[in-house]
Enzyme design. Structure first.
Site, PDB file in Angstrom:
ATOM      1  N   LEU A  37       0.888  -1.163   0.000  1.00  0.00           N
ATOM      2  CA  LEU A  37       0.000   0.000   0.000  1.00  0.00           C
ATOM      3  C   LEU A  37       0.923   1.209   0.000  1.00  0.00           C
ATOM      4  CD1 LEU A  37      -2.799  -0.866   2.616  1.00  0.00           C
ATOM      5  CD2 LEU A  37      -2.998  -0.786   0.136  1.00  0.00           C
ATOM      6  N   ASP A  38       0.582   2.222  -0.783  1.00  0.00           N
ATOM      7  CA  ASP A  38       1.407   3.428  -0.855  1.00  0.00           C
ATOM      8  C   ASP A  38       1.565   4.044   0.536  1.00  0.00           C
ATOM      9  OD1 ASP A  38       1.311   3.044  -3.600  1.00  0.00           O
ATOM     10  OD2 ASP A  38      -0.286   4.509  -3.887  1.00  0.00           O
ATOM     11  N   LYS A  39       2.604   4.842   0.688  1.00  0.00           N
ATOM     12  CA  LYS A  39       2.901   5.481   1.972  1.00  0.00           C
ATOM     13  C   LYS A  39       1.689   6.240   2.520  1.00  0.00           C
ATOM     14  CE  LYS A  39       6.040   8.739   4.138  1.00  0.00           C
ATOM     15  NZ  LYS A  39       6.971   9.833   3.903  1.00  0.00           N
TER      16      LYS A  39
END
Length: 180
Positions: A48-50
């Protein structure tokens, strides 16, 4: 006596601001939420993106991780997002056909449900891929910007709404059986 390590399956409610990695010199990682013993043996399934929140499966079952991530398996991933711009029927149709996000071939068809269409729209999106920043890039392809993104489901696994950001729990036996 089996030498095989006991398999562990953990549901993690990933907060924004940490990266999905075992280690990172510059950013806090999802694994830093776990004690050292678990950090040694567990791995996040997918990324999952930051700045994305939500459901992340953490496990030491490499076979299951591969099955969930393999593009050939067509595992649904459900996201909730807030999007700058009015999302309408033309977007639903475009997502259903697949979009050019700059990789030479269109994304697989995605199911877009509009919960609220306004200056800031609210949507649910089901995709079966996990390309880099895919949800954000799909909305950019139709001239809109994702300002909040949260993964709610991955396959049969649904985020436990009782988990606060940064909290985790072991999967139930039923959740494990449904995943496997």
């Amino acid at each position: 006596m089996s030498n095989e390590m006991e398999k562990k399956y953990i549901m993690f409610h990933k907060p924004s601001g940490c990266v999905t990695a075992k280690s990172d010199d510059k950013h806090k990682t999802v694994m830093e939420y776990f004690d050292e013993e678990l950090q040694e043996i567990l791995h996040p399934v997918g990324r999952l993106d930051k700045d994305t929140e939500g459901l992340l499966l953490i496990t030491n079952d490499g076979e299951l991780a591969h099955r969930l991530l393999s593009p050939k398996k067509h595992v649904d991933k459900l996201y909730y997002a807030k999007v700058e711009g009015i999302v309408g029927m033309e977007d639903i149709d475009a997502f259903a056909k697949g979009l050019d996000i700059g990789e030479g071939e269109h994304t697989k068809p995605a199911k877009l449900i509009v919960l609220k269409s306004d200056v800031i729209s609210e949507i649910e999106l089901t995709i079966q891929e996990g390309k880099f920043h895919q949800v954000k890039r799909m909305f950019e392809a139709v001239g809109k910007k994702v300002i909040y993104l949260k993964r709610l489901e991955m396959g049969t696994l649904k985020l436990d709404e009782g988990l606060a950001l940064g909290e985790y729990r072991p999967l139930t036996q039923k959740e494990i059986e449904e995943l496997c």
